[in-house]
Scaffold this motif. Structure first.
Motif, mmCIF file in Angstrom:
data_model
loop_
_atom_site.group_PDB
_atom_site.id
_atom_site.type_symbol
_atom_site.label_atom_id
_atom_site.label_comp_id
_atom_site.label_asym_id
_atom_site.label_seq_id
_atom_site.Cartn_x
_atom_site.Cartn_y
_atom_site.Cartn_z
ATOM 1 N N ASP A 8 0.845 -1.200 0.000
ATOM 2 C CA ASP A 8 0.000 0.000 0.000
ATOM 3 C C ASP A 8 0.880 1.249 0.000
ATOM 4 O O ASP A 8 0.637 2.200 -0.749
ATOM 5 C CB ASP A 8 -0.894 -0.027 1.238
ATOM 6 C CG ASP A 8 -1.918 1.092 1.229
ATOM 7 O OD1 ASP A 8 -2.995 0.883 0.643
ATOM 8 O OD2 ASP A 8 -1.629 2.159 1.777
ATOM 9 N N CYS A 30 -3.323 2.319 -3.414
ATOM 10 C CA CYS A 30 -3.733 3.016 -2.196
ATOM 11 C C CYS A 30 -4.829 4.015 -2.538
ATOM 12 O O CYS A 30 -4.582 5.074 -3.116
ATOM 13 C CB CYS A 30 -2.542 3.716 -1.541
ATOM 14 S SG CYS A 30 -3.044 4.652 -0.086
ATOM 15 N N TYR A 50 -0.819 11.052 6.439
ATOM 16 C CA TYR A 50 -1.179 9.682 6.050
ATOM 17 C C TYR A 50 0.076 8.803 6.061
ATOM 18 O O TYR A 50 0.063 7.670 6.554
ATOM 19 C CB TYR A 50 -1.833 9.663 4.657
ATOM 20 C CG TYR A 50 -2.163 8.261 4.206
ATOM 21 C CD1 TYR A 50 -3.343 7.642 4.620
ATOM 22 C CD2 TYR A 50 -1.283 7.532 3.415
ATOM 23 C CE1 TYR A 50 -3.633 6.340 4.243
ATOM 24 C CE2 TYR A 50 -1.566 6.240 3.031
ATOM 25 C CZ TYR A 50 -2.738 5.643 3.441
ATOM 26 O OH TYR A 50 -3.023 4.358 3.075
#
Ligand code: FE
Ligand code: ZN
Ligand code: FE
Ligand code: FE
Length: 247
Positions: free
Chosen positions: A17, A92, A129
């Motif tokens: 990811d 992702c 993130y």
């Protein structure tokens, strides 16, 4: 889609990811750099683009340590490239969303000064993130006694914290201030006049700004003060204490 039954498998998934996320960032950053007006911000984003490319290589290095096939196109043959995206097996979706949201914000009609503040906001959401994902991956690696991998993830995690911290510093010392000065000019004055020399923008960036329909500027400025103070409390908080605590 393979089943994820162990923490080890979950770590592998997280790494794939992240590889996709870093690849999407490498693709998106040049456009953000083009649209940046403040030189310090531009340099900082350019630096982070180079750092990001190395982070992607580092993920491949980790994949090697795990005895897995490399992710992404760098080491794949022509036919593999034909069927796989350069992001590898995972996509992702969160990074896709963060980038999309950032791009649609930057396509709004805004002054160069406010644009820089918006670019920082979009970039920091991305950094947060990454900080979250690398922090998680590193914790899994430590739990699994994969010390070399945890060490490599720690290097990237620090780089993401550093990128976020320098964006915070730029926002609080300069960029937010300039964006706010622009908003506080009396209504009806020529807002462009506060700029002594017109900033250079790439043709692409100018085209993007033109693409956005003209909006009522005065109504947009009203909310800017509240927005700024919110930002200070949440995203643009000094994370130096946190960075020390994480060691
Ligand atoms: Fe990164
Ligand atoms: Zn998945
Ligand atoms: Fe993700
Ligand atoms: Fe980053």
């Amino acid at each position: 889609m393979p089943t994820i039954e162990t923490l080890h498998a979950l770590l592998k998934h997280e790494l794939k990811d992240l590889f996709s996320a870093e690849t999407q960032i490498v693709d998106a950053l040049p456009q953000m750099i083009d649209m940046t007006n403040n030189n310090e911000l531009k340099e900082s984003l350019k630096d982070h683009l180079e750092v990001t490319k190395k982070q992607r290589d580092r993920l491949n290095e980790i994949q090697d340590l795990l005895g897995e096939e490399k992710m992404g196109s760098a080491n794949q043959g022509f036919f593999a490239n034909l069927f796989k995206s350069n992001e590898g097996e995972e996509h992702c979706k969160a990074m896709e969303g963060l980038i999309k949201e950032g791009k649609s914000l930057l396509n709004e009609d805004m002054s160069f000064e406010v644009m820089d503040a918006a670019i920082i906001a979009a970039a920091q959401k991305i950094e947060h993130y990454e900080i979250s994902s690398y922090g998680t991956a590193r914790a899994y690696a430590l739990q699994l006694q994969l010390k070399d991998i945890a060490g490599l993830l720690e290097i990237t995690l620090r780089e993401e914290y550093d990128a976020n911290d320098s964006l915070t510093a730029l926002a609080l010392s300069k960029v937010n201030l300039k964006a706010d000065e622009f908003a506080n000019l009396p209504v009806g004055s020529n807002k462009n006049s506060i700029r002594k020399t017109p900033p250079k923008r790439s043709a692409k960036a100018v085209k993007q700004v033109k693409k956005a329909a003209p909006k009522n500027i005065s109504s947009k400025k009203t909310g800017s003060k509240t927005k700024n103070s919110n930002t200070k409390r949440s995203n643009q908080t000094k994370s130096s204490k946190k960075s020390k605590a994480r060691k």
